[in-house]
Write an enzyme that holds these catalytic residues in place. Structure first.
Site, PDB file in Angstrom:
ATOM      1  N   THR A 132      10.086  58.046  43.234  1.00  0.00           N
ATOM      2  CA  THR A 132      10.435  59.396  43.689  1.00  0.00           C
ATOM      3  C   THR A 132       9.436  59.931  44.709  1.00  0.00           C
ATOM      4  OG1 THR A 132      10.585  61.683  42.910  1.00  0.00           O
ATOM      5  CG2 THR A 132       9.203  60.238  41.617  1.00  0.00           C
ATOM      6  N   ASP A 133       9.888  60.902  45.507  1.00  0.00           N
ATOM      7  CA  ASP A 133       8.969  61.563  46.439  1.00  0.00           C
ATOM      8  C   ASP A 133       7.986  62.483  45.708  1.00  0.00           C
ATOM      9  OD1 ASP A 133      10.718  63.634  45.731  1.00  0.00           O
ATOM     10  OD2 ASP A 133      11.315  64.127  47.782  1.00  0.00           O
ATOM     11  N   GLU A 134       8.286  62.787  44.423  1.00  0.00           N
ATOM     12  CA  GLU A 134       7.412  63.730  43.694  1.00  0.00           C
ATOM     13  C   GLU A 134       6.008  63.175  43.474  1.00  0.00           C
ATOM     14  OE1 GLU A 134       8.920  65.885  40.401  1.00  0.00           O
ATOM     15  OE2 GLU A 134      10.942  65.963  41.198  1.00  0.00           O
ATOM     16  N   TYR A 158       6.226  64.186  34.535  1.00  0.00           N
ATOM     17  CA  TYR A 158       7.212  63.236  35.082  1.00  0.00           C
ATOM     18  C   TYR A 158       6.643  62.518  36.298  1.00  0.00           C
ATOM     19  CZ  TYR A 158      10.999  61.657  38.124  1.00  0.00           C
ATOM     20  OH  TYR A 158      11.780  60.906  38.979  1.00  0.00           O
ATOM     21  N   LYS A 162       5.681  58.527  36.935  1.00  0.00           N
ATOM     22  CA  LYS A 162       6.267  57.687  37.984  1.00  0.00           C
ATOM     23  C   LYS A 162       5.154  57.139  38.888  1.00  0.00           C
ATOM     24  CE  LYS A 162      10.077  56.978  38.771  1.00  0.00           C
ATOM     25  NZ  LYS A 162      11.050  55.953  38.265  1.00  0.00           N
TER      26      LYS A 162
HETATM   27  P1  NAD Z   1      19.003  59.482  34.734  1.00  0.00           P
HETATM   28  O1  NAD Z   1      18.139  60.274  33.834  1.00  0.00           O
HETATM   29  O2  NAD Z   1      20.334  60.014  35.115  1.00  0.00           O
HETATM   30  O3  NAD Z   1      19.262  58.027  34.102  1.00  0.00           O
HETATM   31  C1  NAD Z   1      18.247  57.264  33.518  1.00  0.00           C
HETATM   32  C2  NAD Z   1      18.895  56.095  32.781  1.00  0.00           C
HETATM   33  O4  NAD Z   1      17.838  55.304  32.218  1.00  0.00           O
HETATM   34  C3  NAD Z   1      19.813  56.529  31.633  1.00  0.00           C
HETATM   35  O5  NAD Z   1      21.004  55.790  31.661  1.00  0.00           O
HETATM   36  C4  NAD Z   1      18.998  56.194  30.382  1.00  0.00           C
HETATM   37  O6  NAD Z   1      19.799  55.860  29.261  1.00  0.00           O
HETATM   38  C5  NAD Z   1      18.190  54.993  30.871  1.00  0.00           C
HETATM   39  N1  NAD Z   1      16.948  54.807  30.113  1.00  0.00           N
HETATM   40  C6  NAD Z   1      16.034  55.768  29.775  1.00  0.00           C
HETATM   41  N2  NAD Z   1      15.025  55.223  29.066  1.00  0.00           N
HETATM   42  C7  NAD Z   1      15.291  53.888  28.966  1.00  0.00           C
HETATM   43  C8  NAD Z   1      14.623  52.794  28.377  1.00  0.00           C
HETATM   44  N3  NAD Z   1      13.461  52.964  27.725  1.00  0.00           N
HETATM   45  N4  NAD Z   1      15.168  51.561  28.479  1.00  0.00           N
HETATM   46  C9  NAD Z   1      16.352  51.393  29.120  1.00  0.00           C
HETATM   47  N5  NAD Z   1      17.048  52.390  29.687  1.00  0.00           N
HETATM   48  C10 NAD Z   1      16.518  53.630  29.625  1.00  0.00           C
HETATM   49  O7  NAD Z   1      18.113  59.188  36.018  1.00  0.00           O
HETATM   50  P2  NAD Z   1      18.550  59.103  37.547  1.00  0.00           P
HETATM   51  O8  NAD Z   1      18.593  60.473  38.113  1.00  0.00           O
HETATM   52  O9  NAD Z   1      19.725  58.199  37.666  1.00  0.00           O
HETATM   53  O10 NAD Z   1      17.251  58.380  38.155  1.00  0.00           O
HETATM   54  C11 NAD Z   1      17.170  56.960  38.219  1.00  0.00           C
HETATM   55  C12 NAD Z   1      15.819  56.569  38.785  1.00  0.00           C
HETATM   56  O11 NAD Z   1      15.646  57.159  40.068  1.00  0.00           O
HETATM   57  C13 NAD Z   1      14.630  57.056  37.948  1.00  0.00           C
HETATM   58  O12 NAD Z   1      13.649  56.050  37.955  1.00  0.00           O
HETATM   59  C14 NAD Z   1      14.147  58.305  38.685  1.00  0.00           C
HETATM   60  O13 NAD Z   1      12.762  58.489  38.477  1.00  0.00           O
HETATM   61  C15 NAD Z   1      14.453  57.922  40.114  1.00  0.00           C
HETATM   62  N6  NAD Z   1      14.699  59.063  41.008  1.00  0.00           N
HETATM   63  C16 NAD Z   1      15.691  59.959  40.740  1.00  0.00           C
HETATM   64  C17 NAD Z   1      15.963  60.989  41.643  1.00  0.00           C
HETATM   65  C18 NAD Z   1      17.060  61.998  41.411  1.00  0.00           C
HETATM   66  O14 NAD Z   1      17.195  62.921  42.210  1.00  0.00           O
HETATM   67  N7  NAD Z   1      17.870  61.887  40.376  1.00  0.00           N
HETATM   68  C19 NAD Z   1      15.199  61.098  42.815  1.00  0.00           C
HETATM   69  C20 NAD Z   1      14.148  60.203  43.021  1.00  0.00           C
HETATM   70  C21 NAD Z   1      13.936  59.154  42.131  1.00  0.00           C
HETATM   71  O1  DAU Z   2      12.449  64.807  44.325  1.00  0.00           O
HETATM   72  C1  DAU Z   2      13.023  63.812  43.533  1.00  0.00           C
HETATM   73  C2  DAU Z   2      13.216  64.332  42.128  1.00  0.00           C
HETATM   74  O2  DAU Z   2      14.320  65.238  42.166  1.00  0.00           O
HETATM   75  C3  DAU Z   2      13.487  63.224  41.111  1.00  0.00           C
HETATM   76  O3  DAU Z   2      12.364  62.390  41.033  1.00  0.00           O
HETATM   77  C4  DAU Z   2      13.803  63.819  39.727  1.00  0.00           C
HETATM   78  O4  DAU Z   2      14.173  62.772  38.835  1.00  0.00           O
HETATM   79  C5  DAU Z   2      14.962  64.777  39.878  1.00  0.00           C
HETATM   80  O5  DAU Z   2      15.229  65.400  38.642  1.00  0.00           O
HETATM   81  C6  DAU Z   2      14.664  65.832  40.951  1.00  0.00           C
HETATM   82  O6  DAU Z   2      13.589  66.717  40.510  1.00  0.00           O
HETATM   83  P1  DAU Z   2      13.647  68.296  40.741  1.00  0.00           P
HETATM   84  O7  DAU Z   2      12.771  68.933  39.757  1.00  0.00           O
HETATM   85  O8  DAU Z   2      13.455  68.630  42.178  1.00  0.00           O
HETATM   86  O9  DAU Z   2      15.218  68.535  40.399  1.00  0.00           O
HETATM   87  P2  DAU Z   2      15.952  69.691  39.575  1.00  0.00           P
HETATM   88  O10 DAU Z   2      17.425  69.519  39.810  1.00  0.00           O
HETATM   89  O11 DAU Z   2      15.480  69.799  38.183  1.00  0.00           O
HETATM   90  O12 DAU Z   2      15.494  71.013  40.350  1.00  0.00           O
HETATM   91  C7  DAU Z   2      15.732  71.181  41.736  1.00  0.00           C
HETATM   92  C8  DAU Z   2      15.092  72.502  42.147  1.00  0.00           C
HETATM   93  O13 DAU Z   2      15.829  73.577  41.535  1.00  0.00           O
HETATM   94  C9  DAU Z   2      13.659  72.672  41.669  1.00  0.00           C
HETATM   95  O14 DAU Z   2      12.917  73.380  42.644  1.00  0.00           O
HETATM   96  C10 DAU Z   2      13.779  73.502  40.399  1.00  0.00           C
HETATM   97  C11 DAU Z   2      15.004  74.358  40.677  1.00  0.00           C
HETATM   98  N1  DAU Z   2      15.815  74.722  39.488  1.00  0.00           N
HETATM   99  C12 DAU Z   2      16.219  73.735  38.654  1.00  0.00           C
HETATM  100  C13 DAU Z   2      16.971  74.026  37.523  1.00  0.00           C
HETATM  101  C14 DAU Z   2      17.403  72.924  36.571  1.00  0.00           C
HETATM  102  C15 DAU Z   2      16.185  76.054  39.280  1.00  0.00           C
HETATM  103  O15 DAU Z   2      15.848  76.945  40.069  1.00  0.00           O
HETATM  104  N2  DAU Z   2      16.943  76.344  38.174  1.00  0.00           N
HETATM  105  C16 DAU Z   2      17.342  75.393  37.274  1.00  0.00           C
HETATM  106  O16 DAU Z   2      18.010  75.742  36.260  1.00  0.00           O
END
Ligand code: NAD
Ligand code: DAU
Length: 351
Positions: A132-134, A158, A162
């Site tokens: 992630t970019d975080e 989190y 990562k």
């Molecule tokens: P998600 O939470 O939707 O899905 C995670 C999946 O991993 C689920 O299916 C869960 O059952 C599985 N899982 C959790 N723990 C496990 C374990 N111990 N063993 C096997 N499976 C397990 O997540 P996502 O949003 O699809 O993100 C996927 C990847 O991308 C993550 O590594 C996350 O850090 C990264 N990422 C996500 C975002 C985003 O915006 N969603 C952005 C940047 C990076």
């Molecule tokens: O940047 C990549 C990341 O993006 C991934 O690594 C994470 O897995 C993914 O969850 C996401 O993280 P964020 O914290 O940015 O996503 P989230 O959707 O939780 O929140 C997006 C923005 O909105 C953040 O600034 C917090 C805000 N927010 C979120 C929720 C859930 C609100 O204002 N209200 C809310 O109820």
């Protein structure tokens, strides 16, 4: 074939659907099925022999070793993680267990497997770690976007977990020569996203006439990447990425949270106007800020463009319309994921 971890989650399920449609190559999908994993997202592959689902934990080294020995994947794409920042703040344990220890276990099993492979197979093998970019921390308004050389400065449990996993991946390449690739991407959005994340949460709350919770002043900025573009980028990095390198993936779509929420509301006003005739944006409610809330993320995605020719196809305006339309057409999927566990989280977190 390839092994995907976390393939029942949001990005993983989109990736498997995209991968099989684009390449036809079989996938073994190892997923623990936490609250975030949902096999209904892969329902269209139910009778497709190219998708083999295995329920299990990436920490289960014996199971992973058995899968590697039995299926001999040419690559591993590692998505499995705990992914929600707010949950990492209220309970970090699972984040350490899965994101750090789980990645470590997977790396150890992979190292043992890879070292036994023969010449051609060993050379062709790849491990792609999805991050992630975080990990880069938070930007000020005038700062340049994150590049691959930006120093790590994770701020939440989190992002710290990562970051730790990224460091392990880097070390396994440098120390053991494992053929690693790492991608760091921005906020994904699209079909099958669990409604704890901002866009699906706001969309579903709006349809149910509930408040749309905005943390703080709503001016935090995220870069938004359509999940289909992310899947295509991962395919490109897997095919042509240089070993040991990291690639930032972004959508060139910086938006404040308020902009995002107002856009979702405006599209809903058009596609499914509220029964009471009021604009959905009237439900916007400012709530207590997230502790340690990062102000701004932005991605410089020139390296992947320059080296691999990848650029996002969707703008935020096109991607968000597709996303809203998908949720409106798939309320059955939503109803099934909005389980007791989800209700409990919403109750605990938003009061
Ligand atoms: P998600 O939470 O939707 O899905 C995670 C999946 O991993 C689920 O299916 C869960 O059952 C599985 N899982 C959790 N723990 C496990 C374990 N111990 N063993 C096997 N499976 C397990 O997540 P996502 O949003 O699809 O993100 C996927 C990847 O991308 C993550 O590594 C996350 O850090 C990264 N990422 C996500 C975002 C985003 O915006 N969603 C952005 C940047 C990076
Ligand atoms: O940047 C990549 C990341 O993006 C991934 O690594 C994470 O897995 C993914 O969850 C996401 O993280 P964020 O914290 O940015 O996503 P989230 O959707 O939780 O929140 C997006 C923005 O909105 C953040 O600034 C917090 C805000 N927010 C979120 C929720 C859930 C609100 O204002 N209200 C809310 O109820």
């Amino acid at each position: 074939m390839i092994l995907v971890t976390g393939g029942a989650g949001f990005i993983g399920s989109n990736f498997i659907l995209d991968w099989i449609a684009a390449t036809g190559e079989p996938v073994v999908n190892l997923d623990k099925l936490t609250y975030a994993g949902n096999l209904e997202s892969l329902a269209s592959l139910k009778d497709d022999a190219r998708h083999l689902f295995v329920r299990g934990d990436v920490n289960d080294r014996e199971l992973v070793a058995k899968l590697l020995a039995g299926h001999k994947p040419r690559a591993i794409i590692h998505f499995a993680a705990e992914s929600h920042v707010d949950r990492s703040i209220s309970g970090p344990d699972e984040f350490i267990q899965t994101n750090i220890n789980g990645t470590f276990s997977l790396l150890e099993a992979t190292r043992a497997y890879w070292q036994e492979l023969g010449g051609v197979e060993k050379d062709a093998f790849r491990f792609l770690h999805v991050s992630t970019d975080e990990v880069y921390g938070s930007l000020g308004p005038g700062d340049p976007p994150f590049s691959e050389t930006t120093a790590y400065a994770p701020n939440s449990p989190y992002s710290a977990s990562k970051a730790a996993s990224d460091h392990l991946v880097r070390a396994y390449h440098h120390t053991y020569g494992l053929p690693m690739l790492t991608t760091n991407c921005s906020n994904n959005y699209g079909a099958f996203q669990f409604p704890e994340k901002l866009i699906p949460l706001v969309l579903l709350n709006a349809l149910n006439g509930k408040p749309l919770p905005i943390y703080g002043n709503g001016l935090n900025v995220r870069d938004w990447l359509y999940v289909g573009d992310h899947c295509a980028a991962i395919r490109e990095v897997l095919a042509g990425g240089r070993l040991g390198e990291t690639y930032n993936i972004g959508g060139w779509n910086e938006k404040t949270n308020l902009d995002v929420v107002n856009t979702v509301c405006a599209i809903l006003d058009e596609m499914k106007p509220a029964a009471n005739g009021k604009p959905y944006a009237s439900l916007i409610t400012y709530v207590k800020d997230r502790p340690g809330h990062d102000a701004r993320y932005a991605i410089n995605a020139r390296k992947i463009e320059r080296e691999l020719g990848w650029k996002p196809k969707e703008t935020f305006e096109t991607g968000i319309r597709k996303t809203v339309a998908w949720y409106l057409d798939n309320m059955g999927w939503v109803e099934h994921v909005v389980s007791g566990e989800y209700q409990a989280w919403v109750g605990r977190h938003y009061g």
